[in-house]
Design a protein around this motif. Structure first.
Motif, PDB file in Angstrom:
ATOM      1  N   LYS A 327       0.850  -1.187   0.000  1.00  0.00           N
ATOM      2  CA  LYS A 327       0.000   0.000   0.000  1.00  0.00           C
ATOM      3  C   LYS A 327       0.885   1.236   0.000  1.00  0.00           C
ATOM      4  CE  LYS A 327      -4.207   1.859   2.067  1.00  0.00           C
ATOM      5  NZ  LYS A 327      -3.863   3.275   2.089  1.00  0.00           N
ATOM      6  N   ARG A 328       0.601   2.129  -0.926  1.00  0.00           N
ATOM      7  CA  ARG A 328       1.351   3.369  -1.041  1.00  0.00           C
ATOM      8  C   ARG A 328       0.368   4.479  -1.350  1.00  0.00           C
ATOM      9  NH1 ARG A 328       6.769   4.483  -4.788  1.00  0.00           N
ATOM     10  NH2 ARG A 328       7.759   5.867  -3.281  1.00  0.00           N
ATOM     11  N   GLY A 329       0.223   5.424  -0.419  1.00  0.00           N
ATOM     12  CA  GLY A 329      -0.819   6.426  -0.608  1.00  0.00           C
ATOM     13  C   GLY A 329      -2.173   5.748  -0.525  1.00  0.00           C
ATOM     14  N   ASP A 330      -3.042   6.027  -1.490  1.00  0.00           N
ATOM     15  CA  ASP A 330      -4.368   5.398  -1.474  1.00  0.00           C
ATOM     16  C   ASP A 330      -4.487   4.286  -2.512  1.00  0.00           C
ATOM     17  OD1 ASP A 330      -4.266   6.954  -3.724  1.00  0.00           O
ATOM     18  OD2 ASP A 330      -6.178   7.967  -3.401  1.00  0.00           O
ATOM     19  N   LEU A 331      -3.343   3.797  -3.007  1.00  0.00           N
ATOM     20  CA  LEU A 331      -3.361   2.729  -4.010  1.00  0.00           C
ATOM     21  C   LEU A 331      -2.720   1.463  -3.463  1.00  0.00           C
ATOM     22  CD1 LEU A 331      -2.355   4.685  -7.245  1.00  0.00           C
ATOM     23  CD2 LEU A 331      -4.644   3.932  -6.578  1.00  0.00           C
ATOM     24  N   TYR A 332      -3.155   0.326  -4.007  1.00  0.00           N
ATOM     25  CA  TYR A 332      -2.594  -0.975  -3.658  1.00  0.00           C
ATOM     26  C   TYR A 332      -1.775  -1.478  -4.845  1.00  0.00           C
ATOM     27  CZ  TYR A 332      -5.564  -0.950   0.435  1.00  0.00           C
ATOM     28  OH  TYR A 332      -6.142  -0.608   1.638  1.00  0.00           O
ATOM     29  N   TYR A 333      -0.472  -1.644  -4.618  1.00  0.00           N
ATOM     30  CA  TYR A 333       0.448  -2.032  -5.684  1.00  0.00           C
ATOM     31  C   TYR A 333       0.696  -3.537  -5.626  1.00  0.00           C
ATOM     32  CZ  TYR A 333       1.438   2.877  -6.563  1.00  0.00           C
ATOM     33  OH  TYR A 333       1.321   4.207  -6.891  1.00  0.00           O
ATOM     34  N   HIS A 334       0.317  -4.213  -6.694  1.00  0.00           N
ATOM     35  CA  HIS A 334       0.475  -5.663  -6.790  1.00  0.00           C
ATOM     36  C   HIS A 334       1.712  -5.964  -7.630  1.00  0.00           C
ATOM     37  CE1 HIS A 334      -3.750  -4.846  -5.968  1.00  0.00           C
ATOM     38  NE2 HIS A 334      -3.882  -6.082  -5.517  1.00  0.00           N
ATOM     39  N   GLY A 335       2.734  -6.517  -6.984  1.00  0.00           N
ATOM     40  CA  GLY A 335       3.952  -6.895  -7.700  1.00  0.00           C
ATOM     41  C   GLY A 335       3.975  -8.397  -7.898  1.00  0.00           C
ATOM     42  N   LYS A 336       3.807  -8.843  -9.143  1.00  0.00           N
ATOM     43  CA  LYS A 336       3.836 -10.281  -9.451  1.00  0.00           C
ATOM     44  C   LYS A 336       5.216 -10.604 -10.017  1.00  0.00           C
ATOM     45  CE  LYS A 336       2.298 -14.455 -10.392  1.00  0.00           C
ATOM     46  NZ  LYS A 336       3.580 -15.045 -10.798  1.00  0.00           N
ATOM     47  N   GLY A 337       6.147 -10.951  -9.132  1.00  0.00           N
ATOM     48  CA  GLY A 337       7.510 -11.137  -9.601  1.00  0.00           C
ATOM     49  C   GLY A 337       8.122  -9.785  -9.916  1.00  0.00           C
ATOM     50  N   ALA A 338       8.034  -8.865  -8.977  1.00  0.00           N
ATOM     51  CA  ALA A 338       8.616  -7.526  -9.127  1.00  0.00           C
ATOM     52  C   ALA A 338       9.044  -7.047  -7.747  1.00  0.00           C
ATOM     53  CB  ALA A 338       7.609  -6.557  -9.749  1.00  0.00           C
ATOM     54  N   THR A 339      10.209  -6.407  -7.675  1.00  0.00           N
ATOM     55  CA  THR A 339      10.824  -6.028  -6.402  1.00  0.00           C
ATOM     56  C   THR A 339      10.524  -4.575  -6.058  1.00  0.00           C
ATOM     57  OG1 THR A 339      12.620  -7.591  -6.806  1.00  0.00           O
ATOM     58  CG2 THR A 339      13.027  -5.875  -5.179  1.00  0.00           C
ATOM     59  N   PRO A 340      10.000  -4.293  -4.859  1.00  0.00           N
ATOM     60  CA  PRO A 340       9.762  -2.892  -4.483  1.00  0.00           C
ATOM     61  C   PRO A 340      11.081  -2.124  -4.467  1.00  0.00           C
ATOM     62  CG  PRO A 340       9.600  -4.339  -2.569  1.00  0.00           C
ATOM     63  CD  PRO A 340       9.692  -5.228  -3.764  1.00  0.00           C
ATOM     64  N   ALA A 341      11.079  -0.951  -5.074  1.00  0.00           N
ATOM     65  CA  ALA A 341      12.330  -0.206  -5.257  1.00  0.00           C
ATOM     66  C   ALA A 341      12.304   1.155  -4.582  1.00  0.00           C
ATOM     67  CB  ALA A 341      12.614  -0.053  -6.761  1.00  0.00           C
ATOM     68  N   TRP A 342      11.426   1.331  -3.569  1.00  0.00           N
ATOM     69  CA  TRP A 342      11.473   2.561  -2.782  1.00  0.00           C
ATOM     70  C   TRP A 342      11.902   2.189  -1.363  1.00  0.00           C
ATOM     71  CZ3 TRP A 342       6.971   0.203  -4.304  1.00  0.00           C
ATOM     72  CH2 TRP A 342       5.991  -0.071  -3.351  1.00  0.00           C
ATOM     73  N   GLY A 343      12.624   3.076  -0.730  1.00  0.00           N
ATOM     74  CA  GLY A 343      13.350   2.746   0.488  1.00  0.00           C
ATOM     75  C   GLY A 343      12.526   2.316   1.670  1.00  0.00           C
ATOM     76  N   ASP A 344      11.309   2.851   1.829  1.00  0.00           N
ATOM     77  CA  ASP A 344      10.522   2.557   3.023  1.00  0.00           C
ATOM     78  C   ASP A 344       9.250   1.788   2.678  1.00  0.00           C
ATOM     79  OD1 ASP A 344       9.298   4.579   1.645  1.00  0.00           O
ATOM     80  OD2 ASP A 344       8.901   5.840   3.400  1.00  0.00           O
ATOM     81  N   TYR A 345       9.360   0.847   1.742  1.00  0.00           N
ATOM     82  CA  TYR A 345       8.180   0.085   1.338  1.00  0.00           C
ATOM     83  C   TYR A 345       7.634  -0.766   2.486  1.00  0.00           C
ATOM     84  CZ  TYR A 345      10.923  -4.226   1.008  1.00  0.00           C
ATOM     85  OH  TYR A 345      11.703  -5.310   1.299  1.00  0.00           O
ATOM     86  N   ALA A 346       8.473  -1.046   3.496  1.00  0.00           N
ATOM     87  CA  ALA A 346       8.050  -1.809   4.677  1.00  0.00           C
ATOM     88  C   ALA A 346       8.850  -1.320   5.877  1.00  0.00           C
ATOM     89  CB  ALA A 346       8.268  -3.302   4.457  1.00  0.00           C
TER      90      ALA A 346
END
Length: 476
Positions: A327-346
């Motif tokens: 979840k980022r802002g008001d959107l839900y980002y679905h990564g199917k075999g994709a790596t989160p590339a922002w520093g504070d994703y979790a």
């Protein structure tokens, strides 16, 4: 026409239909009310007015599919000139993504360099990213929820000692660990499972205990190599949430399907969603976070056991998922075999993530660039240009052993759960150098280190035990 005395007329189901009532679960009750009122002498207009207030509210209008061209869709992937396999793969990925983005909830989408189809037309491909409004799509994280990678710096220890210890510490293949060989699951985490209505499922709770410390099959692996920056040995594991995640996925798809029928029957079944602002959505989101904790514990159990069995003096340890919903802002980002590339994703993100390529190539340690055109993601690996079966067909008369020796010369490669699976050898994947080049071309991440391979354990495609039983029975 003047109303007749209701004692002299008959009210039937057809009368109610003429008054605008639709047959359904309450239709018989309304008919009984109307007939009782008629018998009591009420006039038709009085009965009709009484029943008017008892009509159920009309169903909300269903959501139509979007036009593919109306949804922002970026392809961070290119074809090597003259490479027919890459061209065909990209064509197939384009077509399936055009169908995916027609889903009413989709706000934008992107494709990574390692993209390849992963199911029927309209299924999100590996290497696909989809941002959705108020929606969690179980089919877009798939059954292997929280498939992820973890690395531990093992110090100056001999990599062979690490691989030998890891072979005792981990477990590949279907099923879980037998009694006496299980790792201990946190009681706090198990209690949290029991409090979540999705994870209260008895099968999930049993598997949460039995599957801890296991890695499953397919392309899951344990890799040992050395850091180019430090010369120190490192271990990398790759697996997901095993049985607990697979059962949660099934339950999530069942709930999503109920909403799909009601909200958007034209949406493909694999793209059904659970509205995030419903009780179902909140419970499912919480279940995903708990499954993430279980998966991290699964990696940690294997890594810590390997440390203790090898006598290593470990340094840093970090991990990242590449098959999940963020979840980022008001959107839900679905990564199917994709790596989160922002520093504070979790909360436990370190700024560094891992991109494995194949068993004969380094694991990349990267710092994501949070590129807008990639929706903040980078690749998760090398991906494939053609299927496992096509790879085996192209091998011709070459045996799996011969291919292994030719493609991994000098490496210590083991298939502990069964025979060599040729479809997991380097030649079955995209060209690693091309993927690395495209990471730079599209500014998806900065490579900060390479873990050069010493060897690995690969799961491979292992048939379920019941299939093997059938074969043996047929040979009798």
């Amino acid at each position: 026409m003047e109303d007749e005395d209701m004692t002299q007329i008959e009210i039937t189901g057809e009368t109610l239909k003429d008054w605008g009532h639709i047959p359904g679960k309450d239709f018989r009750r309304l008919l009984e009310i109307a007939q009782a009122a008629a018998a009591a002498g009420y006039a038709a207009d009085q009965i009709r007015a009484k029943l008017e207030g008892m009509k159920p509210p009309p169903p909300p209008p269903t959501l139509p599919l979007q036009k593919a061209g109306d949804v922002p869709l970026t392809f961070n992937i290119e074809v090597t000139e003259g490479n027919a396999d890459e061209a065909k793969n990209l064509e197939d990925v384009r077509e399936t993504m055009k169908a995916v983005v027609r889903t009413p909830t989709v706000a934008s989408a992107a494709v990574m360099p390692d993209a390849c189809p992963a199911g029927p037309m309209g299924t999100i491909p590996v290497g696909g990213v989809v941002a959705a409004k108020n929606a969690i799509h179980p089919g877009m994280h798939s059954a292997d929820i929280c498939c992820s990678v973890m690395m531990t710096d093992m110090g100056d220890i001999d990599p062979k000692a690490v691989l030998d210890a890891a072979e005792k510490a981990t477990h590949f293949g279907p099923g879980g660990r037998p009694n006496g060989k299980r790792y201990t699951l946190s009681q706090k985490l198990m209690d949290a499972f029991r409090e979540n209505r999705f994870l209260q499922n008895p099968k999930i709770q049993r598997m949460a205990v039995e599957h801890l410390g296991t890695q499953g099959d397919g392309n899951h692996f344990l890799f040992v190599g050395k850091s180019r920056n430090t010369g120190r040995t490192a271990v990398v594991t790759h697996h997901g949430s095993r049985g607990p995640g697979a059962v949660l996925y099934k339950l999530g798809m069942e709930v999503a399907e109920k909403y799909r029928r009601k909200l958007s029957p034209d949406t493909l079944k694999q793209n059904a969603w659970i509205p995030a602002d419903t009780e179902d959505g909140r419970d499912y989101w919480e279940a995903l976070q708990l499954i993430r904790k279980w998966t991290k514990a699964n990696h940690n159990a294997i890594h810590q056991a390997t440390v203790e069995m090898s006598g290593a003096q470990p340094g840093e340890r970090f991990w990242n998922e590449h098959n999940f919903v963020f979840k980022r802002g008001d959107l839900y980002y679905h990564g199917k075999g994709a790596t989160p590339a922002w520093g504070d994703y979790a909360a436990d993100a370190t700024g560094l993530t891992l991109i494995p390529l194949n068993m004969a190539e380094p694991v990349l340690v990267v710092r994501g660039s949070d590129a807008d055109h990639a929706l903040g993601f980078s690749p998760h690996g090398a991906g494939r240009n053609f299927s496992r079966s096509e790879h085996k067909r192209r091998m011709g008369e070459m045996t799996a052993q011969e291919a292994l020796e030719a493609e991994t010369k000098g490496l210590d490669v083991r298939f502990p759960a069964g025979p060599i699976d040729a479809s997991e050898l380097p030649s079955s994947y995209k060209n690693a150098a091309n993927v690395v080049r495209q990471i730079g071309t599209f500014d998806l991440a900065e490579i900060v280190d390479y873990i050069d391979p010493y060897g690995c354990m690969m799961a491979g495609d292992i048939p379920p035990f019941w299939k093997d039983k059938k074969k043996r029975k047929g040979r009798r």
